[in-house]
Design a protein around this motif. Structure first.
Motif: not given
Length: 160
Positions: A127-144
């Motif tokens: 989720n995003w709010a006003s151009d910023k990551k805001n709320g539930t999210g996940k980050v997936i890196s190249r190494n998995g």
């Protein structure tokens, strides 16, 4: 023309007809078709700052589906409302190499979206709010590695 608008194109029965260019007092140039004096709702808008837009418009303002190529080469393709990015769209930032697919509101990332960050070599999906990551999210890196959590103004508050 009365309001300093310049029309270059065809005429039929004393009305604008066919392919034409219209130079507006704002410096914006509209390229598109005219029929019986009325311009088509789809056309190209060329802006004084070098921006190029092709798509739907209302009153020579971006409105509906369209594609903008910005002066430095970044591209946005998606929905506009009254000249502003709103709804689903895709944005490619030529300077960073980042690609965003998701929702916009008032010209900013807002709602659900994915950011493919070339510099960080990772994907943020959330989720995003006003151009910023805001709320539930996940980050997936190249190494998995996958990190899930809640974000507030681009900062992850905790892992789930």
């Amino acid at each position: 023309m009365i309001d300093d608008t310049i029309y270059i194109g065809g005429f039929k029965n004393d009305t604008f007809e066919g392919k034409a260019r219209l130079l507006l007092p704002t410096g914006v140039i509209f390229e598109g078709l005219f029929s019986k004096g009325i311009c088509a709702s789809i056309g190209r808008l060329l802006y004084p700052d070098g921006e190029i837009y092709f798509g739907q418009h209302k009153g020579f303002m971006k409105d509906g589906q369209g594609k903008t190529i910005f002066l430095k080469g970044s591209i946005y393709e998606g929905h506009y409302k009254k000249g502003v990015m709103k709804g689903f769209g895709r944005h490619f930032d030529i300077e960073t190499g980042d690609i965003y697919l998701g929702n916009f509101m008032n010209g900013k990332r807002h709602g659900e979206g994915k950011l493919y960050s070339k510099g960080k070599d990772e994907i943020y999906d959330g989720n995003w709010a006003s151009d910023k990551k805001n709320g539930t999210g996940k980050v997936i890196s190249r190494n998995g590695q996958i990190h899930m959590g809640d974000f507030r103004t681009n900062i992850m508050e905790g892992l789930l």
